[in-house]
Design a protein around this motif. Sequence first.
Motif, PDB file in Angstrom:
ATOM      1  N   UNK A  40       0.815  -1.224   0.000  1.00 30.29           N
ATOM      2  CA  UNK A  40       0.000   0.000   0.000  1.00 30.29           C
ATOM      3  C   UNK A  40       0.843   1.266   0.000  1.00 30.29           C
ATOM      4  N   UNK A  41       1.965   1.212  -0.698  1.00 29.21           N
ATOM      5  CA  UNK A  41       2.814   2.387  -0.829  1.00 29.21           C
ATOM      6  C   UNK A  41       3.800   2.598   0.301  1.00 29.21           C
ATOM      7  N   UNK A  42       3.785   1.721   1.286  1.00 29.44           N
ATOM      8  CA  UNK A  42       4.676   1.897   2.443  1.00 29.44           C
ATOM      9  C   UNK A  42       6.146   1.737   2.075  1.00 29.44           C
ATOM     10  N   UNK A  43       6.437   1.088   0.949  1.00 27.52           N
ATOM     11  CA  UNK A  43       7.833   0.886   0.555  1.00 27.52           C
ATOM     12  C   UNK A  43       8.378   2.019  -0.311  1.00 27.52           C
ATOM     13  N   UNK A  44       7.523   2.974  -0.674  1.00 27.21           N
ATOM     14  CA  UNK A  44       7.967   4.069  -1.545  1.00 27.21           C
ATOM     15  C   UNK A  44       9.186   4.823  -1.010  1.00 27.21           C
ATOM     16  N   UNK A  45       9.212   5.208   0.258  1.00 25.91           N
ATOM     17  CA  UNK A  45      10.399   5.921   0.747  1.00 25.91           C
ATOM     18  C   UNK A  45      11.683   5.103   0.594  1.00 25.91           C
ATOM     19  N   UNK A  46      11.615   3.808   0.905  1.00 31.10           N
ATOM     20  CA  UNK A  46      12.785   2.937   0.772  1.00 31.10           C
ATOM     21  C   UNK A  46      13.190   2.791  -0.694  1.00 31.10           C
ATOM     22  N   UNK A  47      12.205   2.609  -1.558  1.00 30.63           N
ATOM     23  CA  UNK A  47      12.500   2.463  -2.983  1.00 30.63           C
ATOM     24  C   UNK A  47      13.119   3.733  -3.542  1.00 30.63           C
ATOM     25  N   UNK A  48      12.584   4.877  -3.157  1.00 27.62           N
ATOM     26  CA  UNK A  48      13.142   6.147  -3.620  1.00 27.62           C
ATOM     27  C   UNK A  48      14.574   6.325  -3.142  1.00 27.62           C
ATOM     28  N   UNK A  49      14.817   6.010  -1.886  1.00 29.50           N
ATOM     29  CA  UNK A  49      16.163   6.136  -1.325  1.00 29.50           C
ATOM     30  C   UNK A  49      17.141   5.231  -2.069  1.00 29.50           C
ATOM     31  N   UNK A  50      16.730   3.995  -2.309  1.00 27.65           N
ATOM     32  CA  UNK A  50      17.605   3.047  -3.007  1.00 27.65           C
ATOM     33  C   UNK A  50      17.823   3.459  -4.451  1.00 27.65           C
ATOM     34  N   UNK A  51      16.795   3.980  -5.097  1.00 26.21           N
ATOM     35  CA  UNK A  51      16.943   4.450  -6.487  1.00 26.21           C
ATOM     36  C   UNK A  51      17.938   5.606  -6.535  1.00 26.21           C
ATOM     37  N   UNK A  52      17.806   6.559  -5.627  1.00 27.94           N
ATOM     38  CA  UNK A  52      18.750   7.685  -5.580  1.00 27.94           C
ATOM     39  C   UNK A  52      20.174   7.184  -5.379  1.00 27.94           C
ATOM     40  N   UNK A  53      20.362   6.255  -4.456  1.00 31.37           N
ATOM     41  CA  UNK A  53      21.700   5.720  -4.175  1.00 31.37           C
ATOM     42  C   UNK A  53      22.266   4.978  -5.382  1.00 31.37           C
ATOM     43  N   UNK A  54      21.424   4.213  -6.059  1.00 32.82           N
ATOM     44  CA  UNK A  54      21.872   3.468  -7.234  1.00 32.82           C
ATOM     45  C   UNK A  54      22.266   4.417  -8.358  1.00 32.82           C
ATOM     46  N   UNK A  55      21.445   5.434  -8.604  1.00 33.97           N
ATOM     47  CA  UNK A  55      21.775   6.405  -9.653  1.00 33.97           C
ATOM     48  C   UNK A  55      23.037   7.181  -9.294  1.00 33.97           C
ATOM     49  N   UNK A  56      23.196   7.530  -8.024  1.00 34.53           N
ATOM     50  CA  UNK A  56      24.395   8.241  -7.593  1.00 34.53           C
ATOM     51  C   UNK A  56      25.631   7.389  -7.821  1.00 34.53           C
ATOM     52  N   UNK A  57      25.557   6.124  -7.471  1.00 32.66           N
ATOM     53  CA  UNK A  57      26.689   5.227  -7.668  1.00 32.66           C
ATOM     54  C   UNK A  57      27.008   5.101  -9.154  1.00 32.66           C
ATOM     55  N   UNK A  58      25.991   5.043  -9.964  1.00 32.95           N
ATOM     56  CA  UNK A  58      26.186   4.942 -11.409  1.00 32.95           C
ATOM     57  C   UNK A  58      26.885   6.182 -11.953  1.00 32.95           C
ATOM     58  N   UNK A  59      26.434   7.345 -11.536  1.00 31.78           N
ATOM     59  CA  UNK A  59      27.010   8.598 -12.034  1.00 31.78           C
ATOM     60  C   UNK A  59      28.392   8.852 -11.433  1.00 31.78           C
ATOM     61  N   UNK A  60      28.543   8.604 -10.133  1.00 30.15           N
ATOM     62  CA  UNK A  60      29.821   8.865  -9.478  1.00 30.15           C
ATOM     63  C   UNK A  60      30.937   7.956  -9.992  1.00 30.15           C
ATOM     64  N   UNK A  61      30.594   6.793 -10.494  1.00 32.74           N
ATOM     65  CA  UNK A  61      31.593   5.864 -10.987  1.00 32.74           C
ATOM     66  C   UNK A  61      32.102   6.181 -12.379  1.00 32.74           C
ATOM     67  N   UNK A  62      31.492   7.150 -13.019  1.00 35.05           N
ATOM     68  CA  UNK A  62      31.894   7.505 -14.381  1.00 35.05           C
ATOM     69  C   UNK A  62      33.059   8.477 -14.339  1.00 35.05           C
ATOM     70  N   UNK A  63      33.935   8.410 -15.346  1.00 35.79           N
ATOM     71  CA  UNK A  63      35.045   9.365 -15.384  1.00 35.79           C
ATOM     72  C   UNK A  63      34.514  10.785 -15.563  1.00 35.79           C
ATOM     73  N   UNK A  64      35.219  11.727 -14.977  1.00 33.58           N
ATOM     74  CA  UNK A  64      34.826  13.131 -15.105  1.00 33.58           C
ATOM     75  C   UNK A  64      34.953  13.562 -16.562  1.00 33.58           C
ATOM     76  N   UNK A  65      34.053  14.446 -16.968  1.00 34.24           N
ATOM     77  CA  UNK A  65      34.149  14.994 -18.320  1.00 34.24           C
ATOM     78  C   UNK A  65      35.442  15.775 -18.442  1.00 34.24           C
ATOM     79  N   UNK A  66      36.160  15.496 -19.501  1.00 40.28           N
ATOM     80  CA  UNK A  66      37.409  16.204 -19.751  1.00 40.28           C
ATOM     81  C   UNK A  66      37.121  17.308 -20.743  1.00 40.28           C
TER      82      UNK A  66
END
Length: 78
Positions: A40-66
Amino acid sequence: MEETVREDIEALGGLVGVEPTLAEMAYRLARDIDAGGGEDGRLLPQLNKELRATLKQLVDGRPADDDDDDLADLATPV
């Protein structure tokens, strides 16, 4: 949400190493958010937090634009 996440990840360009796995995790999390977040939507905060963390890890792991303009080394003596 999943469509937007897919567009954002596609904009990153080619994925290497563990990036494809992280992308798939992000797609799944976004799909779960789109489905209402379970329990009933109770997992939304956890899912959002995990999505943010996953996207951050994806972006942070990329080489900086030169933004090398091929003129930066002019001040360096030869």
